[in-house]
Scaffold this motif. Sequence first.
Motif, PDB file in Angstrom:
ATOM      1  N   VAL A 121      -4.869 -99.263 -77.645  1.00  6.01           N
ATOM      2  CA  VAL A 121      -4.634 -98.715 -76.304  1.00  6.01           C
ATOM      3  C   VAL A 121      -3.183 -98.958 -75.892  1.00  6.01           C
ATOM      4  CG1 VAL A 121      -5.272 -98.898 -73.884  1.00  6.01           C
ATOM      5  CG2 VAL A 121      -7.036 -98.982 -75.643  1.00  6.01           C
ATOM      6  N   ILE A 178      -0.576 -99.185 -77.786  1.00  5.42           N
ATOM      7  CA  ILE A 178       0.303 -98.238 -78.484  1.00  5.42           C
ATOM      8  C   ILE A 178       0.241 -96.871 -77.808  1.00  5.42           C
ATOM      9  CG2 ILE A 178       0.728 -96.999 -80.630  1.00  5.42           C
ATOM     10  CD1 ILE A 178      -0.342 -99.237 -82.134  1.00  5.42           C
ATOM     11  N   LEU A 179      -0.970 -96.447 -77.473  1.00  6.65           N
ATOM     12  CA  LEU A 179      -1.118 -95.129 -76.851  1.00  6.65           C
ATOM     13  C   LEU A 179      -0.354 -95.072 -75.527  1.00  6.65           C
ATOM     14  CD1 LEU A 179      -4.863 -94.298 -77.585  1.00  6.65           C
ATOM     15  CD2 LEU A 179      -2.844 -93.090 -78.426  1.00  6.65           C
ATOM     16  N   ILE A 180      -0.464 -96.141 -74.734  1.00  6.22           N
ATOM     17  CA  ILE A 180       0.237 -96.151 -73.452  1.00  6.22           C
ATOM     18  C   ILE A 180       1.747 -96.171 -73.676  1.00  6.22           C
ATOM     19  CG2 ILE A 180       0.658 -97.497 -71.350  1.00  6.22           C
ATOM     20  CD1 ILE A 180      -2.245 -98.362 -71.418  1.00  6.22           C
ATOM     21  N   THR A 181       2.192 -97.019 -74.623  1.00  2.00           N
ATOM     22  CA  THR A 181       3.619 -97.099 -74.916  1.00  2.00           C
ATOM     23  C   THR A 181       4.162 -95.740 -75.354  1.00  2.00           C
ATOM     24  OG1 THR A 181       3.203 -99.311 -75.735  1.00  2.00           O
ATOM     25  CG2 THR A 181       5.350 -98.359 -76.224  1.00  2.00           C
ATOM     26  N   PHE A 182       3.406 -95.095 -76.239  1.00  3.25           N
ATOM     27  CA  PHE A 182       3.867 -93.815 -76.764  1.00  3.25           C
ATOM     28  C   PHE A 182       4.022 -92.797 -75.638  1.00  3.25           C
ATOM     29  CE2 PHE A 182       2.720 -89.573 -78.287  1.00  3.25           C
ATOM     30  CZ  PHE A 182       3.820 -89.358 -79.095  1.00  3.25           C
ATOM     31  N   ALA A 183       3.014 -92.742 -74.767  1.00  7.25           N
ATOM     32  CA  ALA A 183       3.092 -91.787 -73.663  1.00  7.25           C
ATOM     33  C   ALA A 183       4.277 -92.114 -72.758  1.00  7.25           C
ATOM     34  CB  ALA A 183       1.797 -91.808 -72.861  1.00  7.25           C
ATOM     35  N   PHE A 184       4.515 -93.420 -72.555  1.00  6.14           N
ATOM     36  CA  PHE A 184       5.617 -93.852 -71.707  1.00  6.14           C
ATOM     37  C   PHE A 184       6.960 -93.401 -72.281  1.00  6.14           C
ATOM     38  CE2 PHE A 184       8.787 -97.256 -70.926  1.00  6.14           C
ATOM     39  CZ  PHE A 184       8.931 -97.087 -69.563  1.00  6.14           C
ATOM     40  N   LEU A 185       7.074 -93.498 -73.613  1.00  7.14           N
ATOM     41  CA  LEU A 185       8.363 -93.211 -74.246  1.00  7.14           C
ATOM     42  C   LEU A 185       8.604 -91.722 -74.468  1.00  7.14           C
ATOM     43  CD1 LEU A 185       8.529 -96.056 -76.908  1.00  7.14           C
ATOM     44  CD2 LEU A 185       9.922 -95.801 -74.869  1.00  7.14           C
ATOM     45  N   THR A 186       7.612 -90.900 -74.173  1.00 11.13           N
ATOM     46  CA  THR A 186       7.769 -89.474 -74.409  1.00 11.13           C
ATOM     47  C   THR A 186       8.647 -88.839 -73.327  1.00 11.13           C
ATOM     48  OG1 THR A 186       5.647 -89.366 -75.502  1.00 11.13           O
ATOM     49  CG2 THR A 186       6.505 -87.323 -74.646  1.00 11.13           C
ATOM     50  N   ASP A 187       9.444 -87.896 -73.765  1.00 11.56           N
ATOM     51  CA  ASP A 187      10.352 -87.138 -72.909  1.00 11.56           C
ATOM     52  C   ASP A 187       9.702 -86.724 -71.574  1.00 11.56           C
ATOM     53  OD1 ASP A 187      11.945 -85.197 -71.782  1.00 11.56           O
ATOM     54  OD2 ASP A 187      12.472 -84.284 -73.705  1.00 11.56           O
ATOM     55  N   THR A 188      10.273 -87.204 -70.467  1.00 11.51           N
ATOM     56  CA  THR A 188       9.695 -86.942 -69.143  1.00 11.51           C
ATOM     57  C   THR A 188       9.682 -85.461 -68.798  1.00 11.51           C
ATOM     58  OG1 THR A 188      10.907 -88.932 -68.568  1.00 11.51           O
ATOM     59  CG2 THR A 188       9.719 -87.854 -66.811  1.00 11.51           C
ATOM     60  N   LYS A 242       6.765 -83.830 -70.478  1.00 11.92           N
ATOM     61  CA  LYS A 242       5.492 -84.207 -69.853  1.00 11.92           C
ATOM     62  C   LYS A 242       5.319 -83.469 -68.531  1.00 11.92           C
ATOM     63  CE  LYS A 242       6.276 -88.621 -70.122  1.00 11.92           C
ATOM     64  NZ  LYS A 242       6.221 -90.111 -70.099  1.00 11.92           N
ATOM     65  N   TYR A 284       1.845 -90.466 -62.340  1.00 11.59           N
ATOM     66  CA  TYR A 284       1.767 -90.324 -63.794  1.00 11.59           C
ATOM     67  C   TYR A 284       2.936 -91.042 -64.471  1.00 11.59           C
ATOM     68  CZ  TYR A 284       1.670 -88.100 -68.379  1.00 11.59           C
ATOM     69  OH  TYR A 284       1.636 -87.883 -69.720  1.00 11.59           O
ATOM     70  N   VAL A 327       2.557 -96.918 -65.201  1.00  8.47           N
ATOM     71  CA  VAL A 327       2.673 -97.819 -66.347  1.00  8.47           C
ATOM     72  C   VAL A 327       3.323 -99.151 -65.949  1.00  8.47           C
ATOM     73  CG1 VAL A 327       3.767 -98.101 -68.588  1.00  8.47           C
ATOM     74  CG2 VAL A 327       2.777 -95.924 -67.967  1.00  8.47           C
TER      75      VAL A 327
END
Lengths: 276, 365, 295
Positions: free
Chosen positions: C106, C108-118, C121, C164, C168
């Motif tokens: 979980v 990793i999933l949160i981190t990945f979403a956080f690091l994705t280009d705003t 998103k 959104y 985090v």
Amino acid sequence: MSDRSRSIFIDVLLVGSVALFLAFLYVPIVTLVVFSFTGSRMLTLPIESWSTEWFGALLARPDFFPALKNSTLVATISMIFATVLGTAGAIAWVRFKFRFQQTFRLLTFAPLLFPQLLLGVVMLLWFSVLGQWLGFSTGLATIVIGHIVYVTPFALVIVAVQVYGYDETLEDAARDAGASGWDVFREVTLPLLWPGIFSALTFSFLLSWGNFYVSYSLGGTMRTLPTFVYSGIAVGSSPIYPALATLNFVPALILVIVADVVRRRAACRNVLPEPT
Amino acid sequence: MPSAIIEASRIIKDYGSFRALHSVSLEVGTGEFVALVGPSGCGKTTLLKIIAGFEEPTSGELKIAGSNMDGVPAAKRPVRMVFQRLALFPHKTVRDNIGFPLKLAKTEKVEADRRVRAMLDLMHLNPSYLGRYPAQLSGGEQQRVALARALVSRPGVLLLDEPMSALDVKLKKSLQAELKNLHRNLGTSFVLVTHDLEEAMMLADRICVMRSGRVLQVGTPSEIYYRPVDTFVASFIGDTNLFPVSIANGQGGSVAFSSPIIACDSAIAPKAQCSPTIEGDRASLLVRPEAMRFVEAGNAQPFATLNGKVEEFFIKGASIQFRIRVDGHPVPVVMDLPGTPNIPAAVGADVTIGFDRSDVFLLQE
Amino acid sequence: MRIEHKSWRDPLLIGATVPLALIMILFFVVPLIMTGILTFQSSRYYRLAWTWDLTIWRDVFGHSHYWVVMLRTLGMSLACVVLSVLIAYPVAYGLATRLGSLRHHVTILITFAFLTDTVLKTFGWILVLDQNGVLNWGLSHLGFEPGAVNILFTPTATLIGMVYNLAVYPIFTLYLSLARIDRDLQLAAYDAGASRFRTFFEVTLPLSRPGLYAGAALVFVLSLGAFLEPKVMGGGNAPMASELINQSFSTRVNWPLGAALTLVLIVIGSASLALSAALTLRRRGGEQGRLSDVG
């Protein structure tokens, strides 16, 4: 409600909220990935036909490759600077005690507490004034500087966590075994801090790669991928942006997973069970 | 004593305004096993770190194998240390941990491998452990790897900083026996820091008792146990009985004393320090619990007797310990008798206890 | 943890601190000072004029337009704080106590979403919230009329985007606080006869306060500068302060105005951070006494 059913209710509530939050996080991301394979120009459901044509359309855009090149360049340079400076800073944060340490901590942590747009704007004002005096304009170099200021505190915090859990007796043990200063660093310090440093490298790269605000403020006419998307969607939506998102996610996900594997494998090894 | 490998003279160590060591001197002979004991904060670990080279003494001189160690870094000293929490490198395998000192000394690979295996053999570790990481070993195995790493480069002195303090009793006992064996077979000098005097008595040739940064006594286990220099050293090891007495007549090594609670024909006992004693000086009469016995009518009368009441007793395994309340004495008198299924006295019974002259020792206060 | 005392003559300390400190001073502190100085200048004919007066400040405080936007920004930010914390608390609590071996995945999933280009998103959200978007398509299959949810380009959409992007942060700070709570404390409360809810309010919640304050303050500060969400998801219909700042650079070329607006936000943000730090320190002072190990 009995105590038992109440406790099950709480478990379901807590686990359920984590699941719901993950769904919330991934709704737009999954949506983008799905639409990247649409065969239609319209970004609406249901999708009648599937194709990969939009990946080709993206690559055919004349302004895509310059943006990709800029992003790669900026993220690579920022990653190196942020991690090196962040690692040095983390050691000073945690292991050293010195005059003005609180000032140093505040100075190196504060950018993390700044909305990125304001960080970008404040630097833009400075670079504009400087540029008027010295005769330069904002571009890739200013983006890189902005990214270093924004990303280094993240790298510092990540490495600091690793430094915090670090047992310095191991360095004594190495010296006792006959190691010189450089041997100690190469054989003990670096390998033990490496998981943190590797996470910092990954984080720095991805934070810089996906950064919009600082690049937008300081880029002048230069475009990175996020500002390329921003100016694109301002004009009109197109399936090439979901395609770009998919291309973006795959390497990022691999990087994040690899960083985690490195960290966890080291964590398993580094925790010695108390001898009993 | 064989020629000294460690000669520490008048070592002083200050941390800011706190003086951790007050002019400490200690010699360790070649091949000797010396234990540094004392309560926490007594300076024993500081002294060990100064010998190892992790701390610089504020003043004083330290020689190892005849050379002055002033400014010589830890890496260059002919001593190796086993750390309290072992300090095994978590990112290196057992092979690389043990072989680390050899790697740094640029020992040839084949030779290094041979010596690592020889150490493994010496420590009774299975060769299949070579590829394991420290976290995959049990506490006792980690201990052996730490010893192997410290001994692989054949140091002149092995320093041990309470390496067994975290182990359970059974494992500790077996490792202590092994350590003793190892010392006998290798001929390396061992310096062990411990707060456990029993461990020190079992292992060491000589014991150095420290307190508040000073050396109180250096001597063989027997000297420390039967001829302690003061009441602190006497009570540091396990249970002991100290009866306050006043000196009646002092001359030479034996003095006469008197006590209101001890009935005694000719109260003369050997004395610790050779300082002159004056009539009326206060002293403590040391009697170890195992020297006490019940006195029954008809049996031979001992040198001295006391009357009291049994407060409680415990079966300690090989012995039974009685605690006997004696009127006029602030704490119960402790007595260890050889274990027997027939308990010789019940709780609450009035008893007479006694001890022989050869078992007493006077400590001046 | 062994701490080494270093003097400023030690090359190791200089090497570890000076380059980073110089960069931060040169490109963060000096720009901040410059921003302050610029608020006393003016803009004439799209150029900066060194006038050294209070024109801009009179402008900023004198026009109701700025007040409206500032108040809207504060309102949106507060709403974002409340929603983010309400969402983050159960998530962080579940993550800290209920997930066991799944926790890493979980995270990793949160981190990945956080690091994705705003930007991407945010664009994804447009596709979701659009009148013909994913959400309405899904709802129409559940029997709702087509286009039932019509929130894209409204402040609601802006708020969804802000939560959104920012929730985090309190999840992270709350997780750190909650994971540190000794489970025995809660058991002791049950043992004393407290119900689960009582235990939560008497033990868990008070002990997680540092994470709560830190997370709330972070969300507040970061949401003051929200730009993409109101612009892209809100459709620019209800501009927030960031939009004014952006305009003062791009269309109006009025640097002093942009500087003044930026400075107002920075002052408000710093005040909220100071408040959160003060609340945390007041609580912790008596309990633990070690204030320096926050980092």
